[in-house]
Design an enzyme around this catalytic site. Structure first.
Site, PDB file in Angstrom:
ATOM      1  N   ASP A  74       2.956   8.206  -0.032  1.00 44.19           N
ATOM      2  CA  ASP A  74       4.172   8.550   0.697  1.00 44.19           C
ATOM      3  C   ASP A  74       4.042   8.273   2.192  1.00 44.19           C
ATOM      4  O   ASP A  74       5.026   7.968   2.861  1.00 44.19           O
ATOM      5  CB  ASP A  74       4.515  10.022   0.478  1.00 44.19           C
ATOM      6  CG  ASP A  74       5.063  10.290  -0.919  1.00 44.19           C
ATOM      7  OD1 ASP A  74       5.452   9.321  -1.593  1.00 44.19           O
ATOM      8  OD2 ASP A  74       5.087  11.461  -1.335  1.00 44.19           O
ATOM      9  N   ASN A 148      11.126  12.482   6.621  1.00 41.30           N
ATOM     10  CA  ASN A 148      10.779  13.795   6.072  1.00 41.30           C
ATOM     11  C   ASN A 148      11.182  14.944   6.990  1.00 41.30           C
ATOM     12  O   ASN A 148      11.979  15.784   6.619  1.00 41.30           O
ATOM     13  CB  ASN A 148       9.276  13.889   5.803  1.00 41.30           C
ATOM     14  CG  ASN A 148       8.903  13.474   4.398  1.00 41.30           C
ATOM     15  OD1 ASN A 148       9.771  13.113   3.600  1.00 41.30           O
ATOM     16  ND2 ASN A 148       7.619  13.516   4.088  1.00 41.30           N
ATOM     17  N   GLU A 149      10.570  14.971   8.181  1.00 42.09           N
ATOM     18  CA  GLU A 149      10.797  16.116   9.050  1.00 42.09           C
ATOM     19  C   GLU A 149      10.446  15.823  10.499  1.00 42.09           C
ATOM     20  O   GLU A 149       9.617  14.956  10.786  1.00 42.09           O
ATOM     21  CB  GLU A 149      10.000  17.333   8.580  1.00 42.09           C
ATOM     22  CG  GLU A 149       8.505  17.266   8.815  1.00 42.09           C
ATOM     23  CD  GLU A 149       7.728  16.503   7.768  1.00 42.09           C
ATOM     24  OE1 GLU A 149       6.972  15.586   8.174  1.00 42.09           O
ATOM     25  OE2 GLU A 149       7.851  16.796   6.577  1.00 42.09           O
ATOM     26  N   ARG A 176       9.602  33.447  18.480  1.00 45.41           N
ATOM     27  CA  ARG A 176       8.219  33.347  18.941  1.00 45.41           C
ATOM     28  C   ARG A 176       7.431  33.000  17.689  1.00 45.41           C
ATOM     29  O   ARG A 176       7.328  33.804  16.758  1.00 45.41           O
ATOM     30  CB  ARG A 176       7.739  34.656  19.548  1.00 45.41           C
ATOM     31  CG  ARG A 176       8.470  35.058  20.803  1.00 45.41           C
ATOM     32  CD  ARG A 176       7.900  36.319  21.428  1.00 45.41           C
ATOM     33  NE  ARG A 176       6.590  36.041  22.046  1.00 45.41           N
ATOM     34  CZ  ARG A 176       5.461  36.638  21.684  1.00 45.41           C
ATOM     35  NH1 ARG A 176       5.445  37.507  20.683  1.00 45.41           N
ATOM     36  NH2 ARG A 176       4.330  36.368  22.304  1.00 45.41           N
ATOM     37  N   THR A 189      10.014  18.589  -0.015  1.00 40.48           N
ATOM     38  CA  THR A 189       8.847  18.734  -0.897  1.00 40.48           C
ATOM     39  C   THR A 189       7.552  18.394  -0.163  1.00 40.48           C
ATOM     40  O   THR A 189       6.507  18.237  -0.797  1.00 40.48           O
ATOM     41  CB  THR A 189       8.981  17.826  -2.136  1.00 40.48           C
ATOM     42  OG1 THR A 189       9.251  16.483  -1.718  1.00 40.48           O
ATOM     43  CG2 THR A 189      10.101  18.305  -3.048  1.00 40.48           C
ATOM     44  N   ALA A 190       7.627  18.296   1.163  1.00 36.91           N
ATOM     45  CA  ALA A 190       6.440  17.939   1.950  1.00 36.91           C
ATOM     46  C   ALA A 190       6.001  19.139   2.793  1.00 36.91           C
ATOM     47  O   ALA A 190       5.774  20.222   2.279  1.00 36.91           O
ATOM     48  CB  ALA A 190       6.751  16.706   2.806  1.00 36.91           C
ATOM     49  N   LEU A 193       7.822  22.477   2.388  1.00 41.42           N
ATOM     50  CA  LEU A 193       7.463  23.251   1.189  1.00 41.42           C
ATOM     51  C   LEU A 193       6.223  24.099   1.446  1.00 41.42           C
ATOM     52  O   LEU A 193       6.154  25.272   1.052  1.00 41.42           O
ATOM     53  CB  LEU A 193       7.231  22.299   0.017  1.00 41.42           C
ATOM     54  CG  LEU A 193       6.865  22.936  -1.326  1.00 41.42           C
ATOM     55  CD1 LEU A 193       8.024  23.766  -1.864  1.00 41.42           C
ATOM     56  CD2 LEU A 193       6.474  21.866  -2.338  1.00 41.42           C
ATOM     57  N   SER A 194       5.243  23.520   2.133  1.00 43.41           N
ATOM     58  CA  SER A 194       4.019  24.263   2.461  1.00 43.41           C
ATOM     59  C   SER A 194       4.315  25.454   3.363  1.00 43.41           C
ATOM     60  O   SER A 194       3.596  26.456   3.332  1.00 43.41           O
ATOM     61  CB  SER A 194       3.005  23.338   3.148  1.00 43.41           C
ATOM     62  OG  SER A 194       2.662  22.256   2.309  1.00 43.41           O
TER      63      SER A 194
END
EC number: 2.7.1.23
Length: 294
Positions: A74, A148-149, A176, A189-190, A193-194
């Protein structure tokens, strides 16, 4: 995908001998099938038996190819997507990585699946990207895209930072925390998700905001409409520097007092899958969900 498909690009970074062999096998097979094939020029020194005229940059491949085949995990797909999304090119992946949420094809058995795709038997979907801009004193200092992000986080030393979150210029909340993950459905899902974020169906036009280790018991992930513009104002009292990380591959420096603007990119990644693709099968397989009971 353009039909008929005449020009095919093979993309990937030099990683290991198995991945290099997959690049080689793809090139030899596709050229034998009569397609015009070009390869990512980062592989030119390794695949030296292939004529130099068949290598090109990612931008050139995006401009000229009808289909791009990304070999790797990925991470390779994310790196390619930020560039290929600017062009009218379809993308499919051969998995030579770990989980492979975005790379469908088995490297040991890709020919039959690719034959069907090249005959027009495939599923096509569009995945939107995010644009992240760093504003300082009213000027854009840096920007990049993310499939993704986009993640606001401290610099090299882990510590808590303070910032405010605005949605379409309306104040939403302050935090904060160790940072904030702003994720697309593809990225749900990357890293998101964690961090305890929700899994979003890829077809949803939505963005999730996932706080990272917030110093409060009431903070929860938030899902907003995909057309909303997210603005983060970093506290001028924060010590040190912060960063915005795009897909974990590109870092944009952030200083105390900066504004971060995150919004949906006008570009989309045209991702294609074999006809038998099922997103929920991928989730079940990759995340180890239980099988059917009856």
């Amino acid at each position: 995908m353009k039909n008929p498909c005449n020009v095919i690009a093979i993309i990937g970074k030099p990683r290991d001998q198995q991945a290099i062999q997959t690049h080689r096998e793809l090139y030899e097979w596709l050229t034998s099938e009569g397609y015009q094939v070009f390869i990512d020029d980062r592989l030119a020194a390794i695949l030296d038996e292939i004529p130099q005229s068949q290598f090109a940059s990612l931008v050139e491949l995006g401009k000229n190819a009808d289909l791009a085949i990304v070999v790797g995990g990925d991470g390779n797909m994310l790196g390619a997507a930020r560039i290929l999304s600017r062009f009218d090119v379809a993308v499919i992946g051969v998995n030579r990585g770990n989980l492979g949420f975005l790379t469908d094809l088995n490297p040991d058995d890709f020919k039959e699946a690719l034959k069907a795709v090249l005959k027009g038997k495939y599923i096509e979907e569009e995945r939107f990207l995010l644009e992240a801009e760093i504003h300082r004193h009213g000027q854009i200092k840096s920007h990049n895209a993310a499939l993704n992000e986009a993640v606001l986080h401290p610099g090299q030393v882990a510590h808590m930072i303070e910032f405010e979150v605005y949605i379409d210029d309306s104040f939403a909340f302050s935090l904060r925390a160790d940072g904030l993950i702003v994720s697309t459905p593809t990225g749900s899902t990357a890293y998101s998700l964690s961090g305890g974020g929700p899994i979003l169906s890829p077809s949803l036009n939505a963005i999730s905001l996932v706080p990272m280790f917030p110093h409060t018991l009431s903070s929860r992930p938030l899902v907003v409409d995909g057309k909303r513009r997210i603005k983060l104002i970093v506290s001028p009292e924060n010590r040190g520097t912060q960063e915005v990380s795009c897909d974990g591959q590109v870092s944009l420096p952030v200083s105390p007092g900066d504004e971060i603007h995150i919004y949906q990119s006008p570009n989309v990644l045209k991702l294609i899958h074999p006809k038998d693709y099922s997103y929920y099968h991928v989730l079940r397989n990759k995340l180890g969900w239980s099988s059917k009971l009856f």
